[in-house]
Design a protein around this motif. Structure first.
Motif, mmCIF file in Angstrom:
data_model
loop_
_atom_site.group_PDB
_atom_site.id
_atom_site.type_symbol
_atom_site.label_atom_id
_atom_site.label_comp_id
_atom_site.label_asym_id
_atom_site.label_seq_id
_atom_site.Cartn_x
_atom_site.Cartn_y
_atom_site.Cartn_z
ATOM 1 N N UNK A 71 44.915 66.439 103.015
ATOM 2 C CA UNK A 71 45.278 65.703 103.591
ATOM 3 C C UNK A 71 47.061 66.105 104.092
ATOM 4 N N UNK A 72 48.121 66.048 103.583
ATOM 5 C CA UNK A 72 49.303 66.922 104.155
ATOM 6 C C UNK A 72 49.289 67.846 103.416
ATOM 7 N N UNK A 73 48.741 68.582 103.562
ATOM 8 C CA UNK A 73 48.906 70.413 103.334
ATOM 9 C C UNK A 73 49.586 70.904 102.174
ATOM 10 N N UNK A 74 48.685 70.461 101.123
ATOM 11 C CA UNK A 74 48.733 70.705 99.985
ATOM 12 C C UNK A 74 47.217 71.280 99.081
ATOM 13 N N UNK A 75 46.737 72.254 99.600
ATOM 14 C CA UNK A 75 45.233 72.748 99.651
ATOM 15 C C UNK A 75 45.220 72.956 98.451
ATOM 16 N N UNK A 76 46.521 72.706 97.166
ATOM 17 C CA UNK A 76 45.628 73.371 95.708
ATOM 18 C C UNK A 76 46.298 72.244 94.812
ATOM 19 N N UNK A 77 46.728 71.263 95.568
ATOM 20 C CA UNK A 77 47.591 69.995 95.212
ATOM 21 C C UNK A 77 49.176 70.494 94.985
ATOM 22 N N UNK A 78 49.866 69.102 94.483
ATOM 23 C CA UNK A 78 51.043 69.213 94.768
ATOM 24 C C UNK A 78 52.104 67.822 93.814
ATOM 25 N N UNK A 83 54.674 65.406 97.244
ATOM 26 C CA UNK A 83 54.582 64.436 97.953
ATOM 27 C C UNK A 83 54.960 63.521 98.787
ATOM 28 N N UNK A 84 56.390 62.702 97.830
ATOM 29 C CA UNK A 84 56.620 62.215 98.342
ATOM 30 C C UNK A 84 58.345 63.039 100.012
ATOM 31 N N UNK A 85 58.082 64.229 99.219
ATOM 32 C CA UNK A 85 59.118 64.746 100.719
ATOM 33 C C UNK A 85 58.029 64.915 101.731
ATOM 34 N N UNK A 86 56.940 65.378 101.442
ATOM 35 C CA UNK A 86 56.193 65.720 102.616
ATOM 36 C C UNK A 86 55.943 64.548 103.575
ATOM 37 N N UNK A 87 56.244 63.562 102.949
ATOM 38 C CA UNK A 87 55.354 62.166 102.926
ATOM 39 C C UNK A 87 56.608 61.974 105.044
ATOM 40 N N UNK A 88 57.809 61.860 103.829
ATOM 41 C CA UNK A 88 58.809 61.434 104.535
ATOM 42 C C UNK A 88 59.101 62.407 105.451
ATOM 43 N N UNK A 89 58.156 63.424 105.275
ATOM 44 C CA UNK A 89 59.048 64.277 107.056
ATOM 45 C C UNK A 89 57.946 63.620 107.552
ATOM 46 N N UNK A 90 56.829 63.518 107.759
ATOM 47 C CA UNK A 90 55.849 63.104 108.245
ATOM 48 C C UNK A 90 55.971 61.574 108.784
ATOM 49 N N UNK A 91 57.373 61.107 107.865
ATOM 50 C CA UNK A 91 57.224 59.987 108.969
ATOM 51 C C UNK A 91 56.814 58.339 108.274
#
Length: 137
Positions: A71-78, A83-91
């Motif tokens: 859901x965070x945009x990582x289809x092949x894992x991360x 994960x934390x950086x992407x979540x922060x980017x999403x607020x």
């Protein structure tokens, strides 16, 4: 994780929970989990006995958002950092450490335990929730 913006995931049905946390000492929280026959694995026991795990003496509510890595945009894992950086980017924000036990107390019908499938060994049980919070070690 806390969600500020209702439109962050407009095309995705996500799990959102409001969780009441705080108001119990660490001992009271552990006792309450025992009263509800909530099993705690080795990692959970390590967390609860760590001096950095503290509880708030005041009750408060927060909203959690349930997302998969995909859901965070990582289809092949991360990695956790990705994960934390992407979540922060999403607020989104990291959860307080004490959220886990309180969430578990409010989710008493959560599937629990090892399924017996050798391929699932050393993995989170089906139905479990991984909480994004500060990394202690």
């Amino acid at each position: 994780m806390h969600r500020e913006n209702e439109d962050v995931y407009p095309n995705r049905l996500i799990g959102i929970r409001t969780v009441e946390i705080g108001g119990l000492t660490k001992s009271q929280l552990i006792q309450k989990m025992q009263e509800h026959s909530i099993m705690i694995n080795e990692y959970g026991e390590q967390l609860l006995t760590d001096n950095r795990f503290t509880t708030s003496d005041k009750k408060y509510s927060l909203q959690t958002v349930e997302l998969t890595v995909s859901d965070l945009g990582f289809r092949d894992g991360a990695t956790t950092d990705q994960i934390f950086i992407r979540a922060t980017e999403l607020g989104l924000e990291l959860c307080p450490l004490e959220l886990g036990p309180y969430l578990r107390l409010q989710y008493l019908d959560q599937p629990e335990g090892y399924s017996g499938d050798a391929l699932q060994r050393h993995q989170a049980p089906t139905g479990s929730i991984t909480i994004a919070s500060e990394i202690l070690t």
